[in-house]
Design a protein around this motif. Structure first.
Motif, PDB file in Angstrom:
ATOM      1  N   LEU A 526       0.762  -1.219  -0.065  1.00  0.00           N
ATOM      2  CA  LEU A 526       0.013   0.062   0.047  1.00  0.00           C
ATOM      3  C   LEU A 526       0.814   1.285   0.012  1.00  0.00           C
ATOM      4  O   LEU A 526       0.153   2.348  -0.104  1.00  0.00           O
ATOM      5  CB  LEU A 526      -0.875  -0.212   1.327  1.00  0.00           C
ATOM      6  N   ASP A 551      -6.308  -2.131  -6.660  1.00  0.00           N
ATOM      7  CA  ASP A 551      -6.655  -3.414  -6.053  1.00  0.00           C
ATOM      8  C   ASP A 551      -8.205  -3.199  -5.623  1.00  0.00           C
ATOM      9  O   ASP A 551      -8.439  -3.081  -4.424  1.00  0.00           O
ATOM     10  CB  ASP A 551      -5.692  -4.181  -5.057  1.00  0.00           C
ATOM     11  N   VAL A 552      -9.228  -3.094  -6.507  1.00  0.00           N
ATOM     12  CA  VAL A 552     -10.461  -2.934  -6.016  1.00  0.00           C
ATOM     13  C   VAL A 552     -11.433  -3.615  -7.231  1.00  0.00           C
ATOM     14  O   VAL A 552     -10.903  -3.449  -8.319  1.00  0.00           O
ATOM     15  CB  VAL A 552     -10.694  -1.508  -5.887  1.00  0.00           C
ATOM     16  N   LEU A 568     -11.563 -11.829   0.050  1.00  0.00           N
ATOM     17  CA  LEU A 568     -10.839 -11.059   0.950  1.00  0.00           C
ATOM     18  C   LEU A 568     -10.051 -12.160   1.948  1.00  0.00           C
ATOM     19  O   LEU A 568      -9.006 -11.907   2.281  1.00  0.00           O
ATOM     20  CB  LEU A 568     -11.723  -9.899   1.649  1.00  0.00           C
ATOM     21  N   GLN A 571      -7.291 -13.690   0.160  1.00  0.00           N
ATOM     22  CA  GLN A 571      -6.124 -12.538   0.380  1.00  0.00           C
ATOM     23  C   GLN A 571      -5.421 -12.403   1.539  1.00  0.00           C
ATOM     24  O   GLN A 571      -4.339 -12.487   1.715  1.00  0.00           O
ATOM     25  CB  GLN A 571      -6.749 -11.161   0.001  1.00  0.00           C
TER      26      GLN A 571
ATOM     27  N   ALA B 386      -9.106  -0.487  -2.193  1.00  0.00           N
ATOM     28  CA  ALA B 386     -10.249  -0.685  -1.155  1.00  0.00           C
ATOM     29  C   ALA B 386     -10.131  -2.328  -0.760  1.00  0.00           C
ATOM     30  O   ALA B 386     -10.297  -2.436   0.165  1.00  0.00           O
ATOM     31  CB  ALA B 386     -11.449  -0.450  -1.690  1.00  0.00           C
ATOM     32  N   ARG B 388      -7.674  -4.265  -0.985  1.00  0.00           N
ATOM     33  CA  ARG B 388      -6.637  -4.764  -0.185  1.00  0.00           C
ATOM     34  C   ARG B 388      -6.828  -4.416   1.376  1.00  0.00           C
ATOM     35  O   ARG B 388      -6.238  -5.064   2.093  1.00  0.00           O
ATOM     36  CB  ARG B 388      -5.191  -4.321  -0.816  1.00  0.00           C
ATOM     37  N   LEU B 389      -7.270  -2.959   1.131  1.00  0.00           N
ATOM     38  CA  LEU B 389      -7.555  -2.603   2.710  1.00  0.00           C
ATOM     39  C   LEU B 389      -8.497  -3.360   3.333  1.00  0.00           C
ATOM     40  O   LEU B 389      -8.490  -3.792   4.549  1.00  0.00           O
ATOM     41  CB  LEU B 389      -8.076  -1.183   2.633  1.00  0.00           C
ATOM     42  N   GLY B 390      -9.481  -3.966   2.503  1.00  0.00           N
ATOM     43  CA  GLY B 390     -10.527  -4.774   3.021  1.00  0.00           C
ATOM     44  C   GLY B 390      -9.820  -6.123   3.731  1.00  0.00           C
ATOM     45  O   GLY B 390     -10.318  -6.504   4.911  1.00  0.00           O
ATOM     46  N   GLU B 392      -6.780  -6.638   4.810  1.00  0.00           N
ATOM     47  CA  GLU B 392      -6.146  -6.243   5.751  1.00  0.00           C
ATOM     48  C   GLU B 392      -7.020  -5.943   7.082  1.00  0.00           C
ATOM     49  O   GLU B 392      -6.671  -6.409   8.108  1.00  0.00           O
ATOM     50  CB  GLU B 392      -5.204  -5.020   5.546  1.00  0.00           C
TER      51      GLU B 392
END
Lengths: 598, 398
Positions: A526, A551-552, A568, A571, B386, B388-390, B392
């Motif tokens: 990030l 990444d969305v 998710l 991931q 978003a 990737r943040l999700g 995490e």
């Protein structure tokens, strides 16, 4: 059995010159094993040994031979490990013999290891019988080999026996030479019992099995004995010899080679080269040549899956049961978690241990850069030994660093000598002496830092000589060197697993290569990540991994929630398998790739 | 323009997610699984209808509504698919009546998805009659070349005709779906699509970056190397949509959704706010009465389950406070208004770990997140990552 009819000998050769095939032929000829029993390479019992065509553990075997006059001889063949890592074991095996068959491939001629082994045998005062093997090959060059025998090894050519292990040529002659040219067992009249431990093995039921050569006196079941180096007492439970399977006897007399089982349960308590004597009437002196074996190469072994730590620990302790030269102690790395610092005799030893952990114990492991033992002289504090870059003191406290060197014998074709010399230079070596072997080959004697040959020296030598080059080495003294610790920082955090000790002149180059490799394999995160190589706080190389751009996924409605969560979760699981260095997640695979690329 | 919740009336231009935390709306999603053809990018469950399928489907809906036993006011209804617009007027009318018979009061927002080719006056009239308030039109693109690339069968003129008919039928709200980052699409073509869409004056726009879902024709082309993904291009297209639509008076309120103030899709806000919804029809998902789950994808499978008295039996997940709280943050952050952390914790009675605060601060430092008191929301850069943040967040929240 009288001493006059006992002969103890070994076979020494360069790798691939046919030692194992010849051994098999000898066993077959004396009917020690039948053709049917004889699986190829009878003496090398470990899978790995067979696969690599090398001998790691020695296995003595006793044969009965009747000479042409009908005299019965008891011959003990002591196999020797074929690699420089185990040169101390080789020297102990030689010490158990009175003579050696020096095997030379008729088309390859004298190689680096031939020279090194012949020298070892001469130093032990063994009677050497040269055997020119594979003479039935079309490429055999007898003229060349006999000239090399005389010129390089100073062995009269007429002593050579022409043989072929494969087709059985010259086998009778070899037996006759062993019976009549080799002396009978020496040092037999010493006034006390002395036996040399030249190897040992671990058996789940019996415990430690020592392979011994009795020089004087007799070892009997029930006797109390003494290991002379550390005065450890033990009781003899069983004695016997190998034929090649173990055969129990009541005693082992002077000149005999066989095994002794005692109440000792761990090979760590047995020292190769030690002398066994009687506890009630101990010998005054040990047999000559004993030394404590110390590991030369060190590396951290870590489980790839951190939950395999206990499994790794168990596998190391089981490996050590049978391999006293492997040492280990637990250590931890910020990046790799809990693992073990291991010491090995050399690179091959390291590779073998690593392979056995993977294969026999099914633990997936990662090894850190191999390191040697450096001597660091600290200002006003004396010197310390360091086998792990992590323990390197601050440069301002260091007066001097010394590194171990080796003395190497390198054989090379004449037309590759330029490349070989520049390889030696590149590895900070010095070529002290050059000798012509024949019209096409040269022998170089050089001194190289041990840490420079740890990784790719031998492979590169092989490649630039198109496979014709060969090398053997022995350890030489420590020498002062301008060494530095190269640190790798990911997002300003040092990653201990990537630290190494390198020569100052190589720090920048290596730093650049490492940074570039890491920038390639650490996935985008990030935020922007600097990857730096530093020496004593000064950055010598730098790369930047740019921040992840996108990444969305676009759609996320009622029916997508479950699907999305699963994605998710996936991931997240991927991230769990990564190592956390500061804020940066580094995939385990990156460590494997970088450490392998070295 | 519809208001989706009575409490909003007094407040000027409220942030939608705040409102949803206050009321407890229930949404109904009806999946109509029929399509006349399969688009290259579509991974939704749909099938080409055979004779008698419409009736079997409608009978199934009737049975499922019985099983669902809705006994409270429903805030929103959404018919998606598939192509609900493919149903003939009589079937549309019957489906609407089945629903209305089960609802205590008519929903404030009632959306039906249509494709341009399926828009017919008689159908629109039927929809108006049963109380539909909003049409979502799958325009996708105005470029004939790109429509073809997507496997859409309508010519661009059909979009204009459809919008015109919807207008004349008198629906309060209209959404247009657009797809971007189509293989071969240029930034200029995307600009033209955005401009043509806004020129039609819908009060809502959904812009979807083309994704390569498994089991689609496009995915096959991607894996065969016939088309390729270009992340930088996707980023520039996303940015372009944000700028151009803002300039045209549309406010982005979720990663893919833009609306004139007040015209946000209440049904979807309800979903992202982790409220409740009941899914009717094959493959429809529900989150209600303590469970998350979906119906089987397949008309016959779905009917079999219904006959056995079972619905929403696939992918069952128990709705725990921790799960709902975590999902409130993950999906709440996809909305521009963001989410109030303390309020989520209080709503579900959970305590977030300290790591959450630490991570939020790091993201703030990386310019991915903004904080306003208890409220966290993503920056433009944060929205791009978003997912990737999700991931995490889930890592921290378990």
């Amino acid at each position: 059995m009288d001493l006059k009819h006992i002969r103890n000998f070994c076979i020494i050769a360069h790798v691939d010159h046919g030692k194992t095939t010849l051994s098999d032929r000898l066993l077959e000829h004396t009917a020690t094993v039948t053709q049917r029993e004889l699986k190829a390479q009878h003496l090398d019992s470990m899978d790995l040994e067979r696969e690599r065509g090398i001998t790691i553990k020695c296995h003595p075997v006793s044969m009965i031979y009747r000479d042409k006059e009908g005299e019965k001889y008891f011959l003990n063949l002591i196999d020797t490990p074929g690699h420089v890592d185990f040169s101390y074991e080789v020297s102990r095996s030689l010490a158990a013999c009175e003579g050696a068959l020096l095997l030379i491939d008729a088309s390859q001629g004298v190689e680096a290891q031939t020279v090194a082994n012949a020298q070892l045998a001469f130093n032990q005062n063994l009677k050497v019988i040269p055997v020119i093997n594979k003479i039935d090959l079309p490429s055999a060059n007898l003229e060349m080999v006999t000239r090399q025998l005389e010129d390089i090894l100073a062995i009269p050519a007429e002593e050579a026996i022409l043989a072929s292990g494969k087709s059985g040529i010259g086998i009778d002659e070899i037996f006759e030479a062993v019976a009549h040219r080799l002396p009978s067992p020496r040092l037999a009249d010493y006034p006390a019992t002395r036996a040399l431990v030249f190897d040992c093995n671990f058996d789940t039921y019996k415990g430690v099995i020592c392979y011994v050569r009795v020089f004087s006196g007799t070892i009997r079941v029930g006797q109390h004995m003494l290991m002379m180096s550390d005065k450890v007492k033990m009781e003899v439970k069983e004695v016997g010899f190998f034929s090649p399977a173990p055969v129990k006897t009541h005693e082992l007399g002077p000149g005999r080679v066989g095994y002794v089982v005692t109440n000792i349960k761990s090979v760590a308590d047995i020292k190769i080269g030690d002398t066994i004597t009687g506890a009630d009437k101990p010998a005054a002196e040990m047999l000559p040549g004993y030394k404590e074996v110390r590991p030369m190469v060190f590396s951290g072994i870590y489980p790839i899956d951190t939950s395999d730590y206990e499994k790794l620990k168990a596998s190391l302790s089981r490996l050590r049961l049978n391999d006293a030269s492997l040492i280990y102690q637990s250590e931890s790395s910020v990046a790799l978690g809990f693992g073990f610092r291991c010491g090995f005799l050399g690179l091959l030893h390291m590779e073998i241990v690593q392979e056995r952990i993977r294969r026999e114990y099914d633990v997936d492991i990662i090894l850190t850069y191999p390191s040697v033992i450096y001597r660091v002289v600290q200002a006003g504090q004396g010197s310390i030994e360091i086998d792990n870059p992590v323990h390197m003191p601050d440069p301002s406290h260091i007066d001097e660093i010394l590194e171990p060197t080796i003395r190497a014998i390198i054989h090379t074709p004449v037309d590759s000598v330029g490349d070989v010399l520049s390889l030696i230079m590149d590895k900070r070596g010095i070529c002290e002496h050059t000798e012509t072997l024949d019209e096409t080959r040269l022998m170089l004697r050089c001194v190289l830092p041990l840490n420079e040959i740890l990784v790719d020296f031998y492979d590169r030598l092989k490649s630039i000589t198109h496979g014709y080059g060969s090398m053997d080495y022995e350890l030489a003294e420590y020498q002062p060197s301008d060494l530095v610790k190269l640190d790798i920082l990911v997002n300003s955090e040092p990653v201990d697993a990537f630290s190494s000790i390198v020569h100052r002149s190589k720090a920048e180059h290596k730093g650049r290569a490492l940074c570039a490799k890491l920038a390639e394999i650490i996935p985008q995160q990030l935020f922007k990540i600097p990857v730096q190589a530093a020496v004593g706080g000064k950055v010598v190389a730098r790369e930047t991994i740019s921040a992840l751009r996108k990444d969305v996924t676009a759609k996320c409605y009622g029916g997508d929630i479950t699907r999305k969560r699963k994605l998710l979760e996936k991931q997240k699981e991927g991230k769990k398998r990564m190592k956390q260095v500061g804020r940066v997640s580094i995939p385990q695979e990156a460590f494997v790739q970088v450490l392998r690329a070295q | 323009m519809t208001s989706f919740c009575t409490t909003t009336a007094a407040r000027p231009a409220p942030e939608p997610s705040v409102v949803l935390a206050d009321c407890r709306p229930l949404g109904i999603y009806v999946h109509v699984p029929f399509c006349s053809s399969t688009c290259d990018f579509c991974a939704f469950y749909q099938e080409t209808p055979a004779r008698g399928d419409f009736d079997r489907y409608l009978d199934g809906v009737e049975r499922e509504l019985e099983l669902a036993a809705i006994d409270e006011p429903v805030a929103t209804v959404f018919w998606g698919g598939g192509t609900p617009g493919l149903l003939p007027p009589s079937a549309l009318r019957r489906l609407g009546e089945l629903l209305r018979a089960r609802l205590p009061s008519p929903p404030a927002e009632w959306t039906v998805e249509m494709t341009p080719s399926s828009v017919k006056e008689e159908k629109l009239a039927a929809l108006r009659e049963i109380g539909v308030t909003r049409i979502s039109l799958g325009a996708q693109s105005f470029q004939p070349r790109l429509l073809e690339a997507l496997g859409r069968l309508h010519p661009r003129e059909r979009i204009f005709e459809a919008v015109d008919k919807i207008r004349r039928a008198g629906f309060a709200s209209l959404n247009l779906d657009l797809i971007f980052s189509i293989p071969g699409q240029s930034l200029d073509e995307w600009r033209a699509d955005l401009d043509e869409a806004t020129a039609l004056g819908p009060d809502h726009l959904s812009t979807y970056c083309l994704t390569f879902e498994e089991d689609t024709a496009l995915y096959v082309k991607l894996s065969q190397g016939r088309v390729s993904m270009d992340m930088e291009k996707e980023v520039s297209f996303l940015r372009e949509a944000e700028c151009r639509l803002a300039a045209a008076g549309y406010r982005q309120y979720e990663i893919s959704n833009y609306a004139r103030p007040g015209a946000e899709c209440a049904h979807n806000l309800n979903t992202w706010g982790m409220h409740r919804w009941i899914g009717i029809g094959p493959a429809a998902a529900s989150q209600d009465r303590g469970w998350r789950g979906a119906n089987p994808a397949g008309l016959d499978l779905w009917l079999d389950k219904l006959a056995a008295g079972e619905r929403a039996g696939e992918d069952r997940v128990l709705l725990t406070p921790d799960l709902l709280a975590a999902d409130s943050l993950v999906f709440g952050l996809r909305m521009n208004a963001g989410v109030e952390v303390g309020r989520v914790a209080a709503r579900f009675g959970v305590l977030f770990p300290d790591d959450l605060e630490r991570r939020l601060r790091e993201w703030e430092g990386d310019d991915l997140l903004e904080r306003d008191g208890d409220r966290i929301k993503l920056t433009a850069g944060g929205r791009l990552v978003a997912d990737r943040l999700g991931a995490e967040l889930l890592e921290i929240l378990g």
